[in-house]
Design a protein around this motif. Structure first.
Motif, mmCIF file in Angstrom:
data_model
loop_
_atom_site.group_PDB
_atom_site.id
_atom_site.type_symbol
_atom_site.label_atom_id
_atom_site.label_comp_id
_atom_site.label_asym_id
_atom_site.label_seq_id
_atom_site.Cartn_x
_atom_site.Cartn_y
_atom_site.Cartn_z
ATOM 1 N N GLU A 88 6.300 -7.401 -0.374
ATOM 2 C CA GLU A 88 6.515 -6.238 0.500
ATOM 3 C C GLU A 88 5.477 -5.156 0.222
ATOM 4 O OE1 GLU A 88 10.524 -4.843 0.102
ATOM 5 O OE2 GLU A 88 11.369 -6.792 0.628
ATOM 6 N N LEU A 89 5.206 -4.896 -1.052
ATOM 7 C CA LEU A 89 4.199 -3.906 -1.416
ATOM 8 C C LEU A 89 2.823 -4.341 -0.933
ATOM 9 C CD1 LEU A 89 3.359 -1.311 -2.841
ATOM 10 C CD2 LEU A 89 3.278 -2.606 -4.985
ATOM 11 N N CYS A 90 2.532 -5.624 -1.058
ATOM 12 C CA CYS A 90 1.267 -6.178 -0.589
ATOM 13 C C CYS A 90 1.106 -5.964 0.912
ATOM 14 C CB CYS A 90 1.196 -7.657 -0.933
ATOM 15 S SG CYS A 90 -0.272 -8.498 -0.347
ATOM 16 N N ASP A 91 2.149 -6.240 1.673
ATOM 17 C CA ASP A 91 2.105 -6.049 3.121
ATOM 18 C C ASP A 91 1.871 -4.586 3.493
ATOM 19 O OD1 ASP A 91 2.515 -8.755 3.483
ATOM 20 O OD2 ASP A 91 4.684 -8.551 3.811
ATOM 21 N N LYS A 92 2.535 -3.677 2.783
ATOM 22 C CA LYS A 92 2.370 -2.249 3.074
ATOM 23 C C LYS A 92 0.965 -1.768 2.712
ATOM 24 C CE LYS A 92 7.214 -1.056 2.823
ATOM 25 N NZ LYS A 92 8.249 -0.233 2.219
ATOM 26 N N ASN B 218 -8.848 -1.086 -2.859
ATOM 27 C CA ASN B 218 -8.767 -2.420 -3.454
ATOM 28 C C ASN B 218 -7.676 -2.409 -4.511
ATOM 29 O OD1 ASN B 218 -10.988 -3.787 -2.158
ATOM 30 N ND2 ASN B 218 -12.307 -2.412 -3.310
ATOM 31 N N VAL B 219 -6.776 -3.377 -4.432
ATOM 32 C CA VAL B 219 -5.683 -3.490 -5.399
ATOM 33 C C VAL B 219 -5.643 -4.930 -5.895
ATOM 34 C CG1 VAL B 219 -3.193 -3.275 -5.768
ATOM 35 C CG2 VAL B 219 -4.353 -1.699 -4.225
ATOM 36 N N VAL B 220 -5.510 -5.098 -7.213
ATOM 37 C CA VAL B 220 -5.428 -6.433 -7.806
ATOM 38 C C VAL B 220 -4.111 -6.534 -8.571
ATOM 39 C CG1 VAL B 220 -6.446 -8.083 -9.402
ATOM 40 C CG2 VAL B 220 -7.920 -6.603 -8.034
ATOM 41 N N PHE B 221 -3.306 -7.513 -8.238
ATOM 42 C CA PHE B 221 -2.074 -7.793 -8.959
ATOM 43 C C PHE B 221 -2.357 -8.904 -9.956
ATOM 44 C CE2 PHE B 221 -0.274 -6.064 -5.035
ATOM 45 C CZ PHE B 221 0.675 -5.193 -5.552
ATOM 46 N N VAL B 222 -1.885 -8.724 -11.188
ATOM 47 C CA VAL B 222 -1.993 -9.758 -12.219
ATOM 48 C C VAL B 222 -0.570 -10.065 -12.671
ATOM 49 C CG1 VAL B 222 -3.045 -10.445 -14.398
ATOM 50 C CG2 VAL B 222 -4.192 -8.769 -12.937
ATOM 51 N N ILE C 146 -1.615 7.310 -5.702
ATOM 52 C CA ILE C 146 -2.746 6.483 -6.123
ATOM 53 C C ILE C 146 -2.843 5.226 -5.255
ATOM 54 C CG2 ILE C 146 -3.601 5.004 -7.993
ATOM 55 C CD1 ILE C 146 -2.579 7.193 -9.914
ATOM 56 N N LEU C 147 -1.716 4.566 -5.021
ATOM 57 C CA LEU C 147 -1.734 3.349 -4.202
ATOM 58 C C LEU C 147 -2.044 3.658 -2.739
ATOM 59 C CD1 LEU C 147 1.227 1.304 -5.675
ATOM 60 C CD2 LEU C 147 -1.211 0.788 -5.830
ATOM 61 N N GLY D 135 -4.676 -0.471 5.018
ATOM 62 C CA GLY D 135 -6.112 -0.699 4.986
ATOM 63 C C GLY D 135 -6.684 -1.108 3.637
ATOM 64 N N ALA D 136 -5.842 -1.373 2.673
ATOM 65 C CA ALA D 136 -6.315 -1.781 1.354
ATOM 66 C C ALA D 136 -6.533 -3.293 1.313
ATOM 67 C CB ALA D 136 -5.315 -1.375 0.275
ATOM 68 N N GLU D 137 -7.497 -3.715 0.513
ATOM 69 C CA GLU D 137 -7.718 -5.137 0.269
ATOM 70 C C GLU D 137 -6.914 -5.515 -0.968
ATOM 71 O OE1 GLU D 137 -11.252 -8.210 -1.021
ATOM 72 O OE2 GLU D 137 -11.789 -6.252 -0.234
ATOM 73 N N VAL D 138 -6.025 -6.487 -0.832
ATOM 74 C CA VAL D 138 -5.141 -6.884 -1.931
ATOM 75 C C VAL D 138 -5.543 -8.272 -2.412
ATOM 76 C CG1 VAL D 138 -2.752 -7.313 -2.613
ATOM 77 C CG2 VAL D 138 -3.269 -5.499 -0.984
ATOM 78 N N ASN D 139 -5.720 -8.394 -3.731
ATOM 79 C CA ASN D 139 -6.060 -9.672 -4.349
ATOM 80 C C ASN D 139 -5.082 -9.947 -5.481
ATOM 81 O OD1 ASN D 139 -8.566 -10.375 -2.937
ATOM 82 N ND2 ASN D 139 -9.330 -8.503 -3.870
ATOM 83 N N PHE D 140 -5.004 -11.200 -5.850
ATOM 84 C CA PHE D 140 -4.171 -11.609 -6.970
ATOM 85 C C PHE D 140 -5.063 -12.305 -7.982
ATOM 86 C CE2 PHE D 140 -1.190 -11.035 -3.615
ATOM 87 C CZ PHE D 140 -0.061 -10.554 -4.241
#
Length: 93
Positions: A69-73, A49-53, A43-44, A78-83
């Motif tokens: 580390e997960l954010c960097d990977k 787009n991934v959002v960490f809360v 899934i990841l 190619g995913a956009e990571v937001n918090f």
């Protein structure tokens, strides 16, 4: 805390928490499915787009390095990571 939750103190004490239940409109009850590590990986890997809360548990576990580390990977894939800030756990005075 009430300000962060956008609720009055009285409604917090005397009203139900969460959305209202509609009678008769609910579909069949579903059982939650367990997810394996391989399923989460797939899934990841496909996510754009991934959002960490982050919450209290992540802070107690001191998981910020693992999340970084997960954010960097994810970003390298190619995913956009937001918090996001949890409305209660991340409240400010």
């Amino acid at each position: 805390m009430c300000k962060a939750m956008n609720r009055t103190f009285g409604s917090l004490l005397f009203k139900s928490f969460g959305g209202s239940k509609k009678k008769g409109a609910a579909g069949p009850a579903k059982e939650p499915k367990a997810m394996s590590v391989e399923d989460a990986y797939m899934i990841l890997e496909a996510a754009k787009n991934v959002v960490f809360v982050p919450g209290y548990g992540m802070a107690v576990a001191q998981a910020q390095h693992a999340v970084k580390e997960l954010c960097d990977k994810l970003e390298a894939n190619g995913a956009e990571v937001n918090f996001a800030i949890h409305p209660v756990a991340g409240r400010m005075r």
